[in-house]
Design a protein around this motif. Structure first.
Motif: not given
Lengths: 433, 433
Positions: A321-340
């Motif tokens: 969540l936070i890297h989307k909010g702070v960068s303004g990019d809703p595709t940042a750190v998608p769910a599969p990457e967070a799980l990895l």
């Protein structure tokens, strides 16, 4: 026929990074290993235990790559404070009183919370590490343990700490059926003078072990490093030789482009601790940039006193969540990457090659969450639900090294009632000592 | 003697903002009201039910001030996408198919999740609102309901929507033993032309009801408002007369100093939706500045499709964490303030004067969390634990309007198995329609 064979039937399994990230099918466990995972039903076998997986989602056990387990004793003891006051008025005076028994019960409280919440491997950097190893052995969890050493002390005390760190690693590396491994861990460049740090690097070479340290958690600490040594922390640690060892640093909040390149070049892991970094107002690490540069980024809770829980689902979600909010990019750190980050990258970061993934040949460290609950319905994308909707309390079963340690939410290896009571008593006793 | 009297004995009670924020003692409930809370034991009374509170922490029920309950049907249906693709390719095509029955089951799923997770009041802005009112009536939850109207349509359709909004408010305001209240809600300044918006303001005056709208969620939307009307959104809504009514806006991510002053001057509430704002990469609202300016800031989950759960403990924690991390100030949004945002400020923001606080004379909307768990020990600061360590799944009991609706984690008012099954079936049917 094997009496140590378990077949999970009709389950759904998370395999992030693969072509079919939510696999419906079967998984077989023999002794401490996963021996099969796939859509086809394995042949029935006499004596094998079958687990009905139909209301469950199976995932690799979560890997917590940075923490101080015993600090759960100080959960809620100081919040919403400026870092230096928090440390000097709250944490350090209490930690100075910690005995081996205190560390045992604080660590037991944390291990209980972690196991019940789906964490199957944790890293711990603290003192009285024999007692943490004891909890690890008893509880069935997997752990990477190290005596963390602060070097702001006379040389004889420094040497004593180094000797303890080395002795601990010698005694415990590979123990508890291989569930315990060791690393060497000078606390941080700002708490360890260069010559002391270098002794740890040498010891890591002698023992052939990886290294871990805190680095660049706060802006102030980076500025201090430049003032003291004329180098930013990454270049400083490179110069001290740390990266000649397999290494992982915790935090890495304040990094410039050049530092990210150096970390990538040496394959140094970064344990991202979003909850702790936010709570202590350290800042927001450059996780999307680190991932783009090819740096192994994993997730850690840090100690419970600065988090204030050890829920790795929450760390996954914060990272997503936070890297989307702070960068303004809703595709940042998608769910599969967070799980990895919470599983496979975590295992790689602490130099365990055989955990963090559901695949034949891997250690059987896995968890099952109950997906027949309002907040996990409808079953649109179960990987998304694991990252964006679930929490530690959704964990129903946990296996480590092929052995079930949590069943229907109850820990099978530690006496939960005793651990809870002792943790409370220990906290009360610390207040009056 | 009263047969509708309950005494909570030996409990701990959160009273944020008071001199004794964690009170140990007793609370009495008679019919729908709290009639006593204090350290002294009330006189025993024949026929009164006594609840042993000794392992429990009692808190005001959580107040969720912005959401779209039926959207839980789309949880996990689209994630990690750019906002416009998410809306145009995923959300809108599915929502266009929603029937009244779909809204009923989606809302039931959300209400079940919210009640079990400690939310006792929710705001809902959606369509087919009669069906949401039906769920509210059956479930025993408290709700502030409104037909949200998008005005990008021909005038006769606009008028039809306005008529529906007015009729819904006339029919349901004050119903379900007073648990349902209504507001009027044009969807947003960017989806409602000024003349349409003004009709809602007039209707709100006619019905003497407060107003709610989305505002300044994205930077783009603010720029568009300036381009279209020569004004930023706050000045635009001021000009349209919205703030002549008691009002609350959702999001308010992109506000300048002048806009914050105007919101404070008119006592306009801001529903802060940190989870949704982060996930959709809308940005980080200026919550510390809003609070400093005296603006009522409350917390909302938004719809589950952009969150992806309705756990108000998580929103509290996000509010307490992200503003520290982003501002660099570890004292920003301390735990008591985050709790007030989720309770008392929430109630004030949706114009309910008698909920959100544990005090004699208030409606008996309260929850109990099980504090004898590893992640909530030791019992150092239970208010801190509620904000920084707990989650929806720690909720053991829930009362709304004096009636127990969740007992030992089980909902007493809705058929959970049926709601879960119907929600899944509805989602599957939407995919094939």
């Amino acid at each position: 026929m094997s009496s140590n064979k378990t077949i999970i039937a009709n389950g759904r399994f998370l395999v992030p990074g693969s072509l079919q990230p939510v696999l419906s099918g079967y998984m077989t466990i023999e002794d401490d290993l996963i021996t099969y995972i796939g859509e086809d039903k394995p042949a029935a076998e006499e004596g094998a235990l079958t687990v009905d997986g139909s209301r469950l989602l199976f995932m690799p056990g979560l890997v917590n790559t940075h923490g101080h387990a015993a600090m759960s004793l100080l959960r809620g003891y100081g919040d919403d404070m400026v870092l230096q006051s928090w440390l000097q008025e709250k944490m350090w005076p209490m930690e100075a009183k910690f005995t081996g028994d205190d560390v045992y019960w604080g660590s037991a409280l944390s291990v209980l919370e972690m196991l019940k919440g789906g964490t199957t491997t944790f890293l711990d950097m603290y003192d009285h590490m024999d007692r943490v190893a004891e909890v690890t052995e008893q509880s069935g969890i997997r752990a990477v343990l190290m005596r963390g050493a602060i070097g702001l002390c006379p040389e004889d005390v420094q040497n004593q700490k180094l000797a303890e760190a080395v002795e601990f690693a010698r005694n415990w590396h590979g123990k508890a059926d291989g569930r315990i491994t060791a690393m060497l861990s000078p606390h941080a460049p700002y708490t360890c003078p260069p010559d002391f740090f270098v002794k740890f690097v040498q010891a890591a070479h002698d023992l052939d072990l990886p290294m871990h340290t805190h680095m660049s958690e706060t802006r102030h600490e980076v500025e201090q490093n430049v003032a003291d040594y004329g180098l930013r922390p990454v270049a400083h640690l490179e110069k001290l030789g740390m990266f000649t060892r397999p290494s992982m640093i915790a935090h890495g909040v304040h990094l410039n482009d050049e530092e990210i390149e150096i970390l990538a070049k040496y394959n140094v892991g970064v344990s991202h601790n979003p909850g702790s970094n936010l709570k202590l107002a350290s800042g927001v690490a450059r996780v999307p940039d680190l991932l783009r540069a090819g740096v192994k980024v994993s997730l850690g809770t840090d100690g419970a006193a600065s988090n204030n829980n050890l829920d790795m689902f929450e760390e996954m979600r914060l990272a997503a969540l936070i890297h989307k909010g702070v960068s303004g990019d809703p595709t940042a750190v998608p769910a599969p990457e967070a799980l990895l980050m919470a599983t496979e990258y975590g295992a790689a970061s602490i130099y365990l090659s055989n955990v963090g993934r559901l695949a034949a040949g891997m250690k059987a460290d896995f968890i099952a969450i109950d997906i027949d609950q309002p907040h996990l319905l409808p079953h649109s994308d179960l990987l998304s639900h694991a990252v964006y909707s679930a929490s530690a309390k959704d964990v129903e079963h946990v296996w480590v090294n092929g052995k079930q340690v949590v069943k229907h939410g109850q820990c099978l290896t530690l006496d939960e009632e005793e651990v809870r009571r002792k943790a409370q008593e220990t906290f009360e006793s610390l207040l009056t000592r």
